[in-house]
Design a protein around this motif. Structure first.
Motif, short mmCIF file in Angstrom:
data_model
loop_
_atom_site.label_atom_id
_atom_site.label_comp_id
_atom_site.label_asym_id
_atom_site.label_seq_id
_atom_site.Cartn_x
_atom_site.Cartn_y
_atom_site.Cartn_z
N LEU A 1 0.82 -1.22 0.00
CA LEU A 1 0.00 0.00 0.00
C LEU A 1 0.85 1.27 0.00
CD1 LEU A 1 -2.71 1.52 0.31
CD2 LEU A 1 -2.51 1.17 2.78
N ALA A 2 1.97 1.25 0.72
CA ALA A 2 2.77 2.47 0.90
C ALA A 2 3.13 3.16 -0.42
CB ALA A 2 4.02 2.15 1.72
N PRO A 3 3.68 2.44 -1.42
CA PRO A 3 4.00 3.13 -2.67
C PRO A 3 2.78 3.65 -3.42
CG PRO A 3 4.41 0.76 -2.85
CD PRO A 3 4.15 1.05 -1.42
N LEU A 4 1.63 3.02 -3.24
CA LEU A 4 0.42 3.52 -3.87
C LEU A 4 0.00 4.87 -3.28
CD1 LEU A 4 -1.85 0.33 -4.15
CD2 LEU A 4 -0.67 1.54 -6.00
N LEU A 5 0.16 4.99 -1.96
CA LEU A 5 -0.16 6.27 -1.33
C LEU A 5 0.77 7.38 -1.84
CD1 LEU A 5 -0.74 5.07 2.36
CD2 LEU A 5 -2.47 5.62 0.62
N VAL A 6 2.04 7.07 -1.97
CA VAL A 6 3.00 8.04 -2.50
C VAL A 6 2.64 8.42 -3.93
CG1 VAL A 6 5.41 8.42 -3.14
CG2 VAL A 6 4.85 7.28 -0.97
N GLU A 7 2.26 7.41 -4.71
CA GLU A 7 1.91 7.66 -6.12
C GLU A 7 0.71 8.60 -6.25
OE1 GLU A 7 -0.08 5.10 -9.79
OE2 GLU A 7 1.11 4.05 -8.28
N HIS A 8 -0.27 8.44 -5.39
CA HIS A 8 -1.50 9.22 -5.53
C HIS A 8 -1.49 10.54 -4.77
CE1 HIS A 8 -3.06 5.34 -7.00
NE2 HIS A 8 -3.98 6.06 -7.60
N PHE A 9 -0.66 10.63 -3.70
CA PHE A 9 -0.72 11.84 -2.87
C PHE A 9 0.63 12.48 -2.61
CE2 PHE A 9 -4.18 8.96 -1.50
CZ PHE A 9 -5.26 9.74 -1.90
N GLY A 10 1.69 11.89 -3.13
CA GLY A 10 3.02 12.44 -2.87
C GLY A 10 3.62 11.85 -1.61
N ALA A 11 4.94 11.93 -1.51
CA ALA A 11 5.64 11.31 -0.38
C ALA A 11 5.47 12.13 0.89
CB ALA A 11 7.13 11.18 -0.72
N GLN A 12 5.33 11.42 2.01
CA GLN A 12 5.36 12.03 3.34
C GLN A 12 5.70 10.92 4.33
OE1 GLN A 12 1.44 12.80 5.42
NE2 GLN A 12 0.74 13.12 3.30
N PRO A 13 6.34 11.28 5.45
CA PRO A 13 6.80 10.26 6.40
C PRO A 13 5.70 9.34 6.91
CG PRO A 13 7.78 12.39 6.91
CD PRO A 13 6.77 12.64 5.83
N ALA A 14 4.47 9.82 6.98
CA ALA A 14 3.37 8.99 7.49
C ALA A 14 3.08 7.79 6.61
CB ALA A 14 2.11 9.83 7.65
N PHE A 15 3.54 7.83 5.35
CA PHE A 15 3.26 6.72 4.44
C PHE A 15 4.30 5.61 4.53
CE2 PHE A 15 0.95 9.83 1.37
CZ PHE A 15 -0.16 9.79 2.18
N GLU A 16 5.26 5.73 5.42
CA GLU A 16 6.24 4.65 5.61
C GLU A 16 5.52 3.43 6.17
OE1 GLU A 16 8.69 2.04 7.73
OE2 GLU A 16 7.60 3.57 8.88
N PRO A 17 5.80 2.21 5.65
CA PRO A 17 5.02 1.02 6.05
C PRO A 17 4.95 0.79 7.54
CG PRO A 17 6.36 0.53 4.12
CD PRO A 17 6.76 1.89 4.57
N GLY A 18 6.06 0.98 8.25
CA GLY A 18 6.04 0.77 9.69
C GLY A 18 5.10 1.73 10.39
N ASN A 19 5.07 2.97 9.92
CA ASN A 19 4.14 3.95 10.52
C ASN A 19 2.70 3.59 10.19
OD1 ASN A 19 3.73 6.71 11.87
ND2 ASN A 19 2.60 6.91 9.95
N LEU A 20 2.45 3.14 8.95
CA LEU A 20 1.10 2.72 8.59
C LEU A 20 0.63 1.58 9.49
CD1 LEU A 20 1.27 2.75 4.67
CD2 LEU A 20 0.07 4.38 6.14
N GLN A 21 1.54 0.66 9.80
CA GLN A 21 1.19 -0.45 10.68
C GLN A 21 0.79 0.07 12.07
OE1 GLN A 21 1.12 -3.75 9.88
NE2 GLN A 21 0.40 -4.28 11.92
N ARG A 22 1.59 1.00 12.59
CA ARG A 22 1.26 1.56 13.91
C ARG A 22 -0.05 2.35 13.86
NH1 ARG A 22 6.83 2.31 13.54
NH2 ARG A 22 6.61 4.49 12.90
#
Length: 503
Positions: free
Chosen positions: A319-340
């Motif tokens: 999921l993480a790269p899809l979020l970056v693709e659609h909304f741009g990069a930000q630290p919250a999209f890092e997989p470990g943060n998404l898990q938390r």
């Protein structure tokens, strides 16, 4: 097309023909109901409510045709195969439920719920409990009358007759045992997990997230989850839902500019429902045996997608790269943060936004209130006070004066769906049991998911659940699928593994 039957089964063939006709009417009813919630302009409400009530009365008349009793009796003596006998069992069940209710009551209930659901969409944002009560009390009165007539007919308690419509064979006594067991260990687990998570740093994705970008992401996720866009579509509504028929599944979600996860997770949830519907046994699709077995099993499919898969670390890596693709990069999209972020336990007012651990408390609260409403131990005007008291006990929160985020937050009661709420927690228990069975059969399942391959999950669910329709009654389907009847121990093991494991 109805599966063929032998010429020596004339009564069964006639029943199948009649149910095929009912299936066509149900198709129209479902699409009209979807349009009412998703697309219809406000001034169409009264006409649509009247049309649905008329259609409901027409269908009820067909289900209660006096000729059906004799046909059902004769068909039982004919040489039927296993699928046909299961279909006949479901036909009998439908006939038994229909003949307990007069057509005028069915028509009045359809009209009242259509009006109430439409008014709810306007009254909830205004926090207008008094206005809501005016349109809700007729719905409750009619639901009580239906429940009492069914109780007289079936020999069950009034609430159990409504529960049985959504979860055939389930009784409140069994639910009370399941929910009492949850109460013995869930609060302690919530406390342990919250203490454990207290020191975690969790970044919340920062918007705004353009609605069109959210929609593109949702469509991409639906494709990855196997949704057939030749047999369905995604739209927007006040309350996310899935509707339509297997040939034309209609999903809805809702969007917020500052919260992309609400829409994404809601879409994933509804896609689980849709995959079940789209993969029911097509040879029997116009017949009762092709329907989803129960709403608890239906919720087990949506929760298999939303909770078991969408919060799995391997899924979040994809999921993480899809979020970056659609909304741009930000630290919250890092997989470990998404898990938390997606496993954060925090009691809240809103059921559909609740975390996996506190969600059952929302279900228990609603179950106990609606049971007492139907049984006459509670009146509609008293709901806010009882809701607030239960919310304080179960989640430590208050909703006094905030009915919008309390008893008005769900569409189920305005729509007359008394008996549905327990299916959500039953679904969570079943989905944990399905994944436990998958892992027993495929110890490498998590490694396969880590490679981005979701197909083994779809294959297992397709073979064991989707393709079976209502061929088996619920307990036997669970036994055949997973080797055991419903066992809530799997749910507890899943939660402890996800939230307390060091891995």
């Amino acid at each position: 097309m109805t599966a063929p039957a032998a010429p020596e089964t004339p009564a069964y063939l006639e029943l199948a023909r009649r149910h095929e006709r009912l299936h066509r009417f149900e198709h129209l009813e479902s699409i009209a109901g979807w349009d009412q919630a998703a697309m219809m302009p406000p001034k169409g409400q009264e006409a649509r409510a009247a049309a649905l009530a008329e259609l409901g009365a027409l269908m009820h008349g067909q289900r209660t045709d006096p000729a059906l009793a004799a046909l059902l009796e004769r068909a039982g003596q004919e040489p039927l195969d296993d699928w046909q006998r299961a279909n006949l069992r479901e036909m009998r069940r439908e006939h038994r439920l229909a003949t307990a209710l007069p057509t005028a009551l069915v028509e009045a209930s359809t009209l009242a719920t259509s009006r109430c659901e439409h008014a709810w969409r306007r009254l909830r944002p205004a926090n207008d409990w008094a206005g809501f009560l005016e349109v809700f009390e007729p719905v409750l009165d009619l639901a009580r009358e239906q429940a009492q007539r069914l109780a007289d007919h079936q020999g069950l308690s009034p609430y159990d007759t409504l529960l049985d419509r959504f979860e055939p064979g389930m009784r409140s006594a069994e639910l009370d045992g399941l929910f009492s067991d949850l109460r013995t260990w869930l609060p302690s687990l919530v406390s342990q997990v919250r203490e454990r998570q207290a020191g975690e740093v969790v970044l919340v994705p920062q918007g705004p997230f353009p609605i069109e970008a959210q929609r593109r992401l949702n469509l991409e996720m639906m494709r990855r989850l196997g949704f057939d866009f030749e047999a369905g579509r995604l739209d927007e509504s006040t309350h996310p839902f899935s509707g339509g028929v297997p040939e034309d599944v209609r999903l809805t979600t809702r969007y917020q500019l500052d919260d992309l996860m609400q829409s994404l997770l809601g879409t994933i949830h509804e896609t689980g429902h849709a995959r079940y519907e789209q993969n029911l046994p097509w040879a029997w699709i116009t017949q009762p045996v092709a329907r989803a077995r129960s709403f608890g099993l239906h919720e087990s499919q949506s929760l298999s997608f939303e909770m078991q898969l969408a919060r799995h670390p391997a899924f979040l890596q994809q999921l993480a790269p899809l979020l970056v693709e659609h909304f741009g990069a930000q630290p919250a999209f890092e997989p470990g943060n998404l898990q938390r972020l997606l496993t954060r336990v925090h009691p809240g007012h809103i059921r559909v936004d609740a975390d996996e651990l506190t969600y059952p408390a929302h279900v228990i609260l609603r179950y106990e209130i609606e049971r007492d409403l139907i049984e006459g131990r509670l009146q509609a005007r008293d709901i806010p006070a009882v809701w607030d008291e239960s919310m304080r006990t179960l989640l430590g929160l208050s909703t006094l004066g905030n009915e919008r985020d309390g008893p008005m937050q769900d569409v189920h009661w305005p729509s007359g769906y008394f008996g549905y709420f327990p299916c959500y927690t039953l679904g969570a228990m079943y989905s944990a049991q399905w994944f436990a069975a998958m892992r027993r059969e495929r110890p490498d399942l998590d490694a396969v998911l880590a490679r981005g391959d979701l197909q083994p999950v779809f294959d297992w669910l397709g073979e064991r659940i989707w393709s079976q329709g209502s061929r088996w009654e619920t307990a036997e389907l669970a036994q055949r699928a997973s080797g055991a009847r419903l066992d809530p121990a799997h749910f507890r093991a899943h939660l402890e593994r996800r939230y307390l494991s060091e891995n």
